[in-house]
Design a protein around this motif. Structure first.
Motif: not given
Length: 65
Positions: A13-19
């Motif tokens: 999720v972190s990588k997909e949303l760049c967060i």
């Protein structure tokens, strides 16, 4: 990018949303709260991939983006 497993990890999720990972935990918790309110069983630290796609811009048509 996204693989074909049923659940996404916080890292994905972190990588997909760049967060950050800490914010990704909050996103996963929010999505899991929504799923629980609909009667689904959830897994802490993971979110259903299909639901993630539906609730983020990845589920929108190109015209809607």
């Amino acid at each position: 990018m996204m693989n074909n497993t049923a659940f996404m990890t916080v890292e994905e999720v972190s990588k997909e949303l760049c967060i950050s990972k800490s914010y990704a935990y909050k996103v996963v918790q929010q999505l899991n709260r929504e799923l629980r309110s609909k009667g689904y069983i959830t897994i802490s630290g993971r979110v259903n991939r299909q639901y993630f796609v539906e609730r983020t811009c990845y589920g929108a048509n190109k015209e809607e983006r």
